[in-house]
Design a protein around this motif. Structure first.
Motif, PDB file in Angstrom:
ATOM      1  N   PRO A  84     -18.645  -5.149 -17.468  1.00  0.00           N
ATOM      2  CA  PRO A  84     -20.062  -5.058 -17.727  1.00  0.00           C
ATOM      3  C   PRO A  84     -20.780  -3.808 -18.100  1.00  0.00           C
ATOM      4  O   PRO A  84     -20.262  -2.576 -17.613  1.00  0.00           O
ATOM      5  N   ALA A  86     -23.529  -2.618 -17.444  1.00  0.00           N
ATOM      6  CA  ALA A  86     -24.119  -1.977 -16.167  1.00  0.00           C
ATOM      7  C   ALA A  86     -23.056  -0.744 -15.307  1.00  0.00           C
ATOM      8  O   ALA A  86     -23.583   0.017 -14.707  1.00  0.00           O
ATOM      9  N   ALA A  89     -23.327   2.585 -17.162  1.00  0.00           N
ATOM     10  CA  ALA A  89     -24.591   2.919 -16.808  1.00  0.00           C
ATOM     11  C   ALA A  89     -24.996   3.545 -15.468  1.00  0.00           C
ATOM     12  O   ALA A  89     -25.575   4.552 -15.456  1.00  0.00           O
ATOM     13  N   ASN A  90     -24.501   2.602 -14.660  1.00  0.00           N
ATOM     14  CA  ASN A  90     -24.801   2.977 -12.959  1.00  0.00           C
ATOM     15  C   ASN A  90     -24.042   4.209 -12.896  1.00  0.00           C
ATOM     16  O   ASN A  90     -24.611   5.131 -12.065  1.00  0.00           O
TER      17      ASN A  90
END
Length: 137
Positions: A84, A86, A89-90
């Motif tokens: 994913p 995310a 990004a996280n």
């Protein structure tokens, strides 16, 4: 602040490692071979690309950001979604937060030393003189 910076750095490493495990799982799945291995298994989970599914010939991986791309005949590729978005990004957000907190902690410590020196309080390092040598009390 230093402890929070260290926590953010550790959390970023854990999130990135989790994404790396997802990526490794997709690679293992793609390399499995055997019956029902074409098109590649990780490339099948994408909806809306059924016409491209029959043109999948290979895969490529990316590490910054973490991604598993399905390569098509005639050029082109698409992200399979095995990792994913995310996750990267996280991990990046946590790493950046850790750096900002570490720099802030360092700046705060230096500012406290300068304030203490202006007030005439001797520093904890024993430098009581102003001539540069360590003439501690």
């Amino acid at each position: 602040m230093r402890a929070l910076a260290a926590f953010c750095g550790a959390a970023a490493a854990v999130v990135y490692a989790w994404g790396g495990l997802l990526l490794a799982g997709a690679v293992v799945e793609a390399e499995d071979g055997g019956t029902n291995s074409s098109p590649l298994l990780p490339c099948r989970d994408v909806t809306g690309r059924e016409e491209e599914l029959q043109r999948v010939v290979d895969y490529s991986v990316g590490f910054v950001p973490l991604r598993f791309d399905c390569e098509l005949t005639g050029g082109g590729s698409y992200d399979s979604g095995a990792v994913p978005g995310a996750v990267s990004a996280n991990a990046a957000g946590l790493a950046l937060s850790g750096v900002v907190l570490a720099v802030s902690a360092r700046y705060g410590a230096e500012r406290a030393v300068r304030t203490r020196n202006r007030a005439g309080t001797p520093s904890p390092h024993g430098d009581g003189g102003t001539d540069g040598d360590r003439n501690g009390p």
